[in-house]
Each structure stands twice: as C-alpha cells, then as structure tokens.
Design a protein around this motif. Structure first.
Motif, short mmCIF file in Angstrom:
data_model
loop_
_atom_site.label_atom_id
_atom_site.label_comp_id
_atom_site.label_asym_id
_atom_site.label_seq_id
_atom_site.Cartn_x
_atom_site.Cartn_y
_atom_site.Cartn_z
N ALA A 23 -35.42 35.12 20.07
CA ALA A 23 -35.69 36.52 19.32
C ALA A 23 -36.07 37.54 20.35
O ALA A 23 -35.82 38.61 20.16
CB ALA A 23 -36.98 36.15 18.65
N GLU A 24 -36.37 37.32 21.63
CA GLU A 24 -36.56 38.25 22.58
C GLU A 24 -35.39 38.84 23.00
O GLU A 24 -35.33 40.20 23.19
CB GLU A 24 -37.21 37.57 23.86
CG GLU A 24 -37.71 38.72 24.94
CD GLU A 24 -38.79 39.35 24.71
OE1 GLU A 24 -39.19 40.51 25.41
OE2 GLU A 24 -39.61 39.15 23.67
N LEU A 70 -26.07 40.31 18.42
CA LEU A 70 -26.42 39.01 19.13
C LEU A 70 -25.23 38.13 18.76
O LEU A 70 -25.12 37.75 17.73
CB LEU A 70 -27.76 38.50 18.69
CG LEU A 70 -28.17 36.83 19.20
CD1 LEU A 70 -28.29 37.22 20.75
CD2 LEU A 70 -29.48 36.58 18.83
N MET A 71 -24.44 37.38 19.67
CA MET A 71 -23.52 36.63 19.80
C MET A 71 -23.90 35.03 19.86
O MET A 71 -24.39 34.86 21.08
CB MET A 71 -22.20 36.86 20.43
CG MET A 71 -20.90 36.28 20.18
SD MET A 71 -19.55 36.74 21.44
CE MET A 71 -19.51 38.43 20.80
N LEU A 72 -23.47 34.16 19.01
CA LEU A 72 -23.91 32.96 19.53
C LEU A 72 -22.60 32.04 19.85
O LEU A 72 -21.74 32.00 18.85
CB LEU A 72 -24.55 32.10 18.16
CG LEU A 72 -24.84 30.72 18.22
CD1 LEU A 72 -25.69 30.42 19.44
CD2 LEU A 72 -25.39 30.17 16.89
N LEU A 73 -22.32 31.57 20.79
CA LEU A 73 -21.20 30.93 21.29
C LEU A 73 -21.76 29.35 21.16
O LEU A 73 -22.64 28.75 21.71
CB LEU A 73 -21.10 31.20 22.76
CG LEU A 73 -19.61 31.15 23.33
CD1 LEU A 73 -18.90 32.30 22.28
CD2 LEU A 73 -19.65 31.55 24.59
N ILE A 119 -32.04 30.78 15.33
CA ILE A 119 -30.92 31.36 16.04
C ILE A 119 -29.93 31.73 15.16
O ILE A 119 -29.30 32.61 15.15
CB ILE A 119 -30.59 30.59 17.28
CG1 ILE A 119 -29.46 31.56 18.08
CG2 ILE A 119 -29.98 29.17 16.91
CD1 ILE A 119 -29.87 32.57 18.51
N MET A 120 -29.60 30.70 14.15
CA MET A 120 -28.43 30.97 13.29
C MET A 120 -28.98 32.25 12.33
O MET A 120 -27.98 33.13 12.08
CB MET A 120 -28.33 29.85 12.23
CG MET A 120 -27.84 28.59 12.84
SD MET A 120 -26.19 28.56 13.19
CE MET A 120 -25.34 28.43 11.73
N SER A 131 -28.51 38.54 9.00
CA SER A 131 -29.17 39.09 10.42
C SER A 131 -28.93 40.51 10.18
O SER A 131 -30.09 41.14 10.53
CB SER A 131 -28.16 38.65 11.69
OG SER A 131 -26.85 39.46 11.40
N THR A 132 -28.19 41.07 9.22
CA THR A 132 -28.33 42.63 9.21
C THR A 132 -27.72 42.88 7.89
O THR A 132 -27.16 42.41 7.18
CB THR A 132 -27.18 43.45 9.94
OG1 THR A 132 -27.22 42.96 11.60
CG2 THR A 132 -27.30 44.80 9.92
N PRO A 133 -28.71 43.73 6.95
CA PRO A 133 -28.65 44.04 5.71
C PRO A 133 -27.13 44.48 5.44
O PRO A 133 -26.74 45.34 6.13
CB PRO A 133 -29.53 45.19 5.48
CG PRO A 133 -30.81 44.96 6.28
CD PRO A 133 -29.97 44.43 7.55
N GLY A 134 -26.30 43.97 4.65
CA GLY A 134 -24.99 44.44 4.10
C GLY A 134 -23.98 43.73 5.16
O GLY A 134 -22.88 44.29 4.92
#
Length: 333
Positions: free
Chosen positions: A162-163, A171-174, A190-191, A227-230
């Motif tokens: 979250a930090e 934020l990209m999750l690999l 994290i998802m 994660s983001t509206p829309g």
C-alpha cells in the motif's frame, strides 16, 4: 557547512539535468543529520514548481519475476521514444545488520550507461511496502531534473504494498507463469491495488502457461473492486528477455494515465497521497519527540520487563509509558 550559495548551485545543476548534482541532492535528502535535512527540504521546496509532470510507475512482483530485467528493457524502449527515465530501486535492508546490498544498478548495465537514464538504489531501512524512507523526495528531485518517467522498483511482494501504491500513478504487478498454483501466495490486497498485471517470462514453451495464467488472473479480478474507478485492470503477457509485449505494457500505462487526467482522478490521487505522506511524517516526528523526552526510554524498558514476567498487561504498560512521557490526559483536553 552547506551555504545558500551551494544550495543555489545544486538547484541550478539539477534543473540543468546534471546527474551528479541530482545524486548529491538525493544523498543530502537521505541523510539523517538535522542540518542536512533542513537544507534538503529547503532545496526541494525551491524545486517544487519543477515537479509533478512525470508519469510515476511502481513495479512490484513475486521473487524471480524479472523486475530488474523488465525495467531495463522497458527503460531502453522508452528512451528510444524520447523519454528521460529515472529508476529508483529499493534495496532490502537486513533486519539483523541494517545493511543492504545496493546491487540492482549493476544488474541494469545497459540502462545505467544511457545519458537519458538515471538509476538510484536506496536502502529500504525496514520500511513496509518495499519503499525507502526518502523515496518520495528522490522522486521529486528526479522530476525537477527533467525525468518524465519515474519507475520505482520495490523489494517485492511483502507485508504491505500500500505504501508504494500511495506514491505512484500506476502500480504494476509482475508475475510469472508455471509457478504451480498461480493464485497461491498472491494476497488479495495487492491484486486490488494493481492497475496493470503483467505475466512475464512468456517465451518459448512457457507461452501456453502464461496464457493460462492470464486467464486465471482475469477470472480472479472479476471478483475484486477496480483499482481505479472506470478502469478494468488488464492482464498482459510479456517477455523482458525477448523484448516482446513491452510496447503493449507501456501503451496500457499511458491509457491508465489518460483516464486519470481526463477524469480529474490524477489530481485527486496525488492530493490524497500528499495528505497521507504528511500524516505519516507527523506521526513519525511526534513519535521521535516522545522517545526523546526524559525518562521515556527507561519507562519503555521497564514496561517490556513487566510485561515479559506477566506483572502487567500490555495496555497497562502502554499507559505507564504515556504517563512517563507526560501525555496522560492530554487527549481529553
């Protein structure tokens, strides 16, 4: 002692894109000396009008996901497109010795040799979320130096990402294919935070596995809030070693940025991030001030001893420390 003239020279060097001046400024910001902190904050305040224009991307992922390789190849492609790329690599700090390896720069040899790239490793200092204590200041200094893409590589999926999410635009999750149960060990938190998910190492005989993993993650995301509206979090496949899929990855980052800008969410997200940064800094400063009061350290040591032997409860011990700090009853005024 650092003079106003030397700070002015440092500011001039940063705005001119001098990487040496930028490195010295970040070192100043990372210093724990009170006078260095005062000068660093004065410098950053002077540079604030030059900040805020970059695309800020955080990259995290499971161990072995190829974060450094992905960042290097992505960075090289971005430089080819005319971008200036700064990479802030957070090195894990040993809980036992307090030391860190700071070796990530050596794993990005080609990118670090580019004139339009800047790579800065920093020790995490034990901070949760895989970010360093002064990552935010370093990011602002890089923006003032003209870098229009800031990539922050975290130490990996740890106790709290979250930090990291609270200081970047995207934020990209690999992740990697073929690691057994694809969803095992990936926390829901994290998802939910990830704006883009990339299944890396999708090359050779791992391509079918990567496609299956992509399907699994897409299915899992349907049960989570966006994660983001829309924005519907995409799951992409790529291979950093083969340099495939990275164009789509960056196009997706830019599409997410466009959504943030057009909806007004970028300004709101950064405003909220600054507020939370302020809150955390105030809490840290207040805690340091409390520890600095006479008798507090002894009260803490006594409280720990009494709790260990079962003499008092933890809430009772806490109250004794609060009283020793002279704070008892202040919240009721």
């Amino acid at each position: 002692m650092r003079t106003r003239q030397s700070l002015a020279e440092l500011k001039e060097g940063i705005t001119a894109g001098d990487r040496g001046a930028l490195s010295r400024a970040i070192t100043l910001a990372e210093s724990r000396r009170a006078d260095d902190q005062e000068h660093a904050q004065e410098l950053i305040a002077d540079l604030l009008p030059e900040t805020g224009k970059a695309i800020r991307v955080g990259i995290t992922g499971v161990p072995g996901a190829g974060k450094s390789t992905t960042i290097e190849e992505l960075g090289l492609q971005l430089i080819e497109k005319g971008h200036k790329v700064a990479v802030l690599v957070v090195d894990p700090t040993s809980a036992r010795t307090g030391g860190s390896i700071l070796g990530d720069k050596t794993r990005m040899n080609r990118l670090s040799s580019e004139a339009e790239a800047f790579i800065r490793p920093s020790p995490s200092g034990g901070v949760l979320g895989g970010v360093a204590r002064k990552t935010r200041e370093a990011m602002l200094l890089c923006e003032a130096a003209g870098f229009d893409v800031i990539i922050i590589e975290s130490v990996g999926v740890g106790q709290s990402e979250a930090e990291l999410a609270e200081m970047v635009d995207c934020l990209m999750l690999l992740l990697v294919p073929g690691a057994g149960d694809e969803l095992q060990g990936i926390k829901r938190g994290i998802m939910e935070l990830a704006d883009v998910i990339v299944v890396n190492k999708a090359d050779g005989d791992r391509i079918p596995m990567a496609k299956r993993a992509r399907g699994d993650y897409r299915h899992a995301l349907r049960m989570l809030p966006p994660s983001t509206p829309g924005w519907e979090t995409p799951v992409l496949i790529a291979s950093a070693t083969e340099r495939t899929g990275l164009v789509d990855v960056w196009n997706t980052v830019e599409a997410h940025r466009s959504l943030l800008e057009e909806s007004g969410l970028l300004h709101e997200r950064r405003r909220r991030q600054t507020e939370r940064w302020l809150d955390s800094m105030i809490e840290e400063a207040v805690l340091a001030a409390v520890h600095g009061r006479p008798g507090v350290e002894k009260a803490i040591a006594d409280a720990r001893r009494d709790v260990d032997v079962g003499k008092i409860t933890v809430p009772q011990a806490t109250q004794l420390v609060v009283e020793a700090a002279g704070l008892a009853g202040e919240g009721k005024k």
